[in-house]
Enzyme design. Sequence first.
Site, PDB file in Angstrom:
ATOM      1  N   LYS A 199     -26.153  53.901 101.847  1.00  0.00           N
ATOM      2  CA  LYS A 199     -25.968  54.616 100.550  1.00  0.00           C
ATOM      3  C   LYS A 199     -27.217  55.432 100.320  1.00  0.00           C
ATOM      4  O   LYS A 199     -26.981  56.434  99.298  1.00  0.00           O
ATOM      5  CB  LYS A 199     -25.511  53.709  99.439  1.00  0.00           C
TER       6      LYS A 199
HETATM    7  C1  PLP Z   1     -20.969  50.572 100.493  1.00  0.00           C
HETATM    8  C2  PLP Z   1     -20.789  49.879 101.798  1.00  0.00           C
HETATM    9  C3  PLP Z   1     -19.940  49.498 102.907  1.00  0.00           C
HETATM   10  C4  PLP Z   1     -18.456  50.543 102.329  1.00  0.00           C
HETATM   11  O1  PLP Z   1     -18.666  51.906 102.258  1.00  0.00           O
HETATM   12  P1  PLP Z   1     -17.334  52.554 101.485  1.00  0.00           P
HETATM   13  O2  PLP Z   1     -17.986  53.974 101.525  1.00  0.00           O
HETATM   14  O3  PLP Z   1     -17.411  51.979 100.134  1.00  0.00           O
HETATM   15  O4  PLP Z   1     -16.280  52.384 102.411  1.00  0.00           O
HETATM   16  C5  PLP Z   1     -20.015  49.099 103.825  1.00  0.00           C
HETATM   17  N1  PLP Z   1     -21.199  48.620 104.023  1.00  0.00           N
HETATM   18  C6  PLP Z   1     -22.123  48.341 103.348  1.00  0.00           C
HETATM   19  C7  PLP Z   1     -23.536  47.768 103.738  1.00  0.00           C
HETATM   20  C8  PLP Z   1     -22.172  48.821 102.083  1.00  0.00           C
HETATM   21  O5  PLP Z   1     -23.209  48.919 101.301  1.00  0.00           O
END
Ligand code: PLP
Length: 439
Positions: free
Chosen positions: A109
């Site tokens: 993220k």
């Molecule tokens: C947010 C997240 C996901 C999922 O990603 P999306 O874009 O919501 O599908 C997977 N793994 C981790 C560690 C995350 O923080």
Amino acid sequence: MGMRFSSTRNPGTEVSFREAIFAGLAPDGGLYLPTSVPDLTKLLAELDSNASTADIGEVVTSALLAPELSAEAAQRVARRAFTFDPVLVTLTDDIKVLELFHGPTCAFKDFGASFLAAIMEEFLTREASRAVILTATSGDTGSAVAHAFHKRENLEVVILYPSGRVSPLQEKQLTTLGDNITALEVMGSFDDCQRMVKAAFIDRPLNKRLGLTSANSINLGRLIPQAFYYIFAAVRLPADVRRKGPVFCVPSGNFGNLTAGVMARQWGLPIHRFIAATNINKVVPEYLDGGVYSPRASIHTVSNAMDVGDPSNFERLNAIFKGNRENMRSLIEGIFVTDEETRDTIGKVYEERKIFLDPHTALGVRAAMRYLAAKMENVPVVTLATAHPGKFLEVVEEVTGIRPPLPERLQESLRLPKSSVPLKNNPDDLKKFLLQQFG
Ligand SMILES: *Cc1c(COP(=O)(O)O)cnc(C)c1O
């Protein structure tokens, strides 16, 4: 005029990129998507095989957003945002892992949040104005936002989190930055935090006075940069695979990550197929397999960042495929993985390769293995590694018997003193605080 954007619920109204990112959600409750698909096939094919995320971000942003963003501005934004890169690791003959956890908070993220912060800073500086980012977090997403916006000009960030209900490490990541980052420690639950943030957003006079805006994961300014690391991985593959396109396996919760990959393919990046890998919260795999789309309450699993029963970006995916399941299915294969299989994969990969996988990545690797065993199509799979194993060390230690090291960046925030502002769990107190600080 450059690229325009419209709501998934109202294709008739178009906005600029600036409008789309500062609004977050469209006024009709829909999500923003580009109104047309740019063809970047040539540009992508000509990219150097060691292009950095900043290099890719610069040329693609410039191609997508000119003239709203000049080439110089695109360069500034990409260089400021991407001071870190993924790492492509070979796991087996036909599975590679794209480690996306080398950013400031060791989670993928960071890519979306950093780009959004840099581009908001660019617009605000140009306009000599200011914005206040308001967001609620149950732990992880808030820290990516906090780190991405830290010390950005003309931006203040206020993060609400439920007191005593986030992990000690998550709390330190939210509360130790200072400067333009304020952590509000709410005496209540995460739902209270969200309710308070929502109340602030529907208060129009307050909004206008403060320039309130959100940075949550549905923001188009977080989605677009997530396409860049698919490109980063693709250019590093052997020439024939790069030309024909690999399979990407995406551990999914809200499906932002997968949607970004589909966008990269629309722009002309060769991608053979996608695997939408989920835990038992398998609403999308079920739909792809011929079932009805039935969002429901989420179930707790070891891959808890993917515990989503009503994925927010499904609306975008559905709009991209014009509501046609067969089209979606021809490109995306849904695979769900149980907690038992996830733990088993953490154990096996450690045993065989001495590589620690966090539960989300392990889930992806398991889905990739199952896909390869079923398909016999001889196309390598790149699995996205979404979090550093050190962030989920309890599970990893339980399975392998060994404690994975916590990254130095995270150890550092554990050493710093916490600084938060306590707040009662009601919307009026939040409003009072905001007016006092920024009014
Ligand atoms: C947010 C997240 C996901 C999922 O990603 P999306 O874009 O919501 O599908 C997977 N793994 C981790 C560690 C995350 O923080």
